[in-house]
Design a protein around this motif. Sequence first.
Motif, mmCIF file in Angstrom:
data_model
loop_
_atom_site.group_PDB
_atom_site.id
_atom_site.type_symbol
_atom_site.label_atom_id
_atom_site.label_comp_id
_atom_site.label_asym_id
_atom_site.label_seq_id
_atom_site.Cartn_x
_atom_site.Cartn_y
_atom_site.Cartn_z
ATOM 1 N N MET A 29 0.855 -1.168 0.000
ATOM 2 C CA MET A 29 0.000 0.000 0.000
ATOM 3 C C MET A 29 0.903 1.234 0.000
ATOM 4 S SD MET A 29 -3.140 0.857 2.603
ATOM 5 C CE MET A 29 -4.353 -0.217 1.907
ATOM 6 N N SER A 30 0.570 2.190 -0.827
ATOM 7 C CA SER A 30 1.386 3.390 -0.939
ATOM 8 C C SER A 30 1.067 4.388 0.177
ATOM 9 C CB SER A 30 1.137 4.054 -2.295
ATOM 10 O OG SER A 30 -0.147 4.645 -2.324
ATOM 11 N N ASN A 31 1.953 5.354 0.335
ATOM 12 C CA ASN A 31 1.721 6.404 1.339
ATOM 13 C C ASN A 31 0.450 7.188 1.035
ATOM 14 O OD1 ASN A 31 3.963 5.757 2.842
ATOM 15 N ND2 ASN A 31 5.279 7.262 1.856
ATOM 16 N N SER A 32 0.164 7.382 -0.249
ATOM 17 C CA SER A 32 -1.049 8.111 -0.630
ATOM 18 C C SER A 32 -2.301 7.356 -0.180
ATOM 19 C CB SER A 32 -1.093 8.304 -2.145
ATOM 20 O OG SER A 32 -0.021 9.097 -2.579
ATOM 21 N N LEU A 64 -2.488 5.107 2.232
ATOM 22 C CA LEU A 64 -2.543 5.114 3.706
ATOM 23 C C LEU A 64 -3.048 6.451 4.239
ATOM 24 C CD1 LEU A 64 0.723 3.219 4.687
ATOM 25 C CD2 LEU A 64 -1.623 2.496 5.111
ATOM 26 N N ALA A 65 -2.558 7.534 3.664
ATOM 27 C CA ALA A 65 -2.978 8.858 4.124
ATOM 28 C C ALA A 65 -4.481 9.053 3.916
ATOM 29 C CB ALA A 65 -2.186 9.941 3.391
ATOM 30 N N CYS A 66 -4.985 8.626 2.766
ATOM 31 C CA CYS A 66 -6.421 8.766 2.499
ATOM 32 C C CYS A 66 -7.240 7.827 3.381
ATOM 33 C CB CYS A 66 -6.707 8.504 1.027
ATOM 34 S SG CYS A 66 -6.097 9.796 -0.069
ATOM 35 N N LEU A 70 -10.871 7.409 8.004
ATOM 36 C CA LEU A 70 -11.186 6.882 9.333
ATOM 37 C C LEU A 70 -11.417 8.009 10.337
ATOM 38 C CD1 LEU A 70 -8.675 3.902 9.496
ATOM 39 C CD2 LEU A 70 -11.168 3.746 9.478
ATOM 40 N N ILE A 71 -10.597 9.037 10.271
ATOM 41 C CA ILE A 71 -10.751 10.186 11.172
ATOM 42 C C ILE A 71 -12.103 10.858 10.946
ATOM 43 C CG2 ILE A 71 -9.898 12.528 11.654
ATOM 44 C CD1 ILE A 71 -7.038 11.358 11.120
ATOM 45 N N LEU A 72 -12.440 11.101 9.679
ATOM 46 C CA LEU A 72 -13.714 11.749 9.372
ATOM 47 C C LEU A 72 -14.888 10.895 9.847
ATOM 48 C CD1 LEU A 72 -12.877 13.048 5.783
ATOM 49 C CD2 LEU A 72 -13.247 14.457 7.826
ATOM 50 N N SER A 73 -14.809 9.602 9.599
ATOM 51 C CA SER A 73 -15.880 8.702 10.024
ATOM 52 C C SER A 73 -16.017 8.685 11.544
ATOM 53 C CB SER A 73 -15.605 7.294 9.504
ATOM 54 O OG SER A 73 -16.544 6.388 9.999
ATOM 55 N N ASP A 74 -14.886 8.633 12.229
ATOM 56 C CA ASP A 74 -14.904 8.581 13.694
ATOM 57 C C ASP A 74 -15.523 9.836 14.288
ATOM 58 O OD1 ASP A 74 -14.217 7.154 16.105
ATOM 59 O OD2 ASP A 74 -12.651 8.660 16.420
ATOM 60 N N ASP A 75 -15.315 10.968 13.619
ATOM 61 C CA ASP A 75 -15.880 12.227 14.104
ATOM 62 C C ASP A 75 -17.305 12.460 13.608
ATOM 63 O OD1 ASP A 75 -13.617 12.812 15.535
ATOM 64 O OD2 ASP A 75 -12.769 14.169 14.034
ATOM 65 N N GLY A 76 -17.839 11.528 12.809
ATOM 66 C CA GLY A 76 -19.198 11.666 12.305
ATOM 67 C C GLY A 76 -19.340 12.703 11.215
ATOM 68 N N ILE A 77 -18.248 13.028 10.541
ATOM 69 C CA ILE A 77 -18.249 14.030 9.473
ATOM 70 C C ILE A 77 -18.416 13.312 8.141
ATOM 71 C CG2 ILE A 77 -16.867 15.809 8.322
ATOM 72 C CD1 ILE A 77 -15.407 16.167 11.028
ATOM 73 N N PRO A 78 -19.285 13.799 7.261
ATOM 74 C CA PRO A 78 -19.433 13.164 5.944
ATOM 75 C C PRO A 78 -18.094 13.137 5.205
ATOM 76 C CG PRO A 78 -21.167 14.777 6.301
ATOM 77 C CD PRO A 78 -20.196 14.927 7.432
ATOM 78 N N ILE A 79 -17.819 12.027 4.559
ATOM 79 C CA ILE A 79 -16.533 11.847 3.882
ATOM 80 C C ILE A 79 -16.653 12.340 2.445
ATOM 81 C CG2 ILE A 79 -14.811 10.161 3.150
ATOM 82 C CD1 ILE A 79 -15.806 8.425 5.542
ATOM 83 N N GLY A 91 0.667 17.109 6.136
ATOM 84 C CA GLY A 91 1.928 17.313 5.428
ATOM 85 C C GLY A 91 2.275 16.188 4.462
ATOM 86 N N VAL A 92 1.262 15.458 4.022
ATOM 87 C CA VAL A 92 1.482 14.359 3.085
ATOM 88 C C VAL A 92 1.054 14.810 1.694
ATOM 89 C CG1 VAL A 92 0.903 11.963 2.527
ATOM 90 C CG2 VAL A 92 1.047 12.700 4.913
#
Length: 95
Positions: A1-4, A6-8, A13-22, A35-36
């Motif tokens: 898996m590339s860094n791109s 993984l970053a996405c 996951l962060i957006l989902s955990d905070d309940g924010i639409p992705i 910074g990626v």
Amino acid sequence: MSNSELACTYASLILSDDGIPITADKIATLVKAAGVTVESYWPGMFARLLESKSIGDLVANVGSGGGGGGPAAAGGAAPAAGGAAAPKAPEPEPE
């Protein structure tokens, strides 16, 4: 898996955990804040995938795997572990 990827993934996951639409914009914003540098198509691909799939469902099914193996081969299948094949009786020679 590339860094791109993984970053996405982490941004999604962060957006989902905070309940924010992705969305692609929100993924790109989080990735940039980290910074990626990612290729411009990655956030959009993740956002389109996650429009139809719930991250919670994906995470819950990560260990379920695929369909598994097919039926066991008939005939010359190997004996079960721990058991040895019965020795064959010698065949009599024709006279």
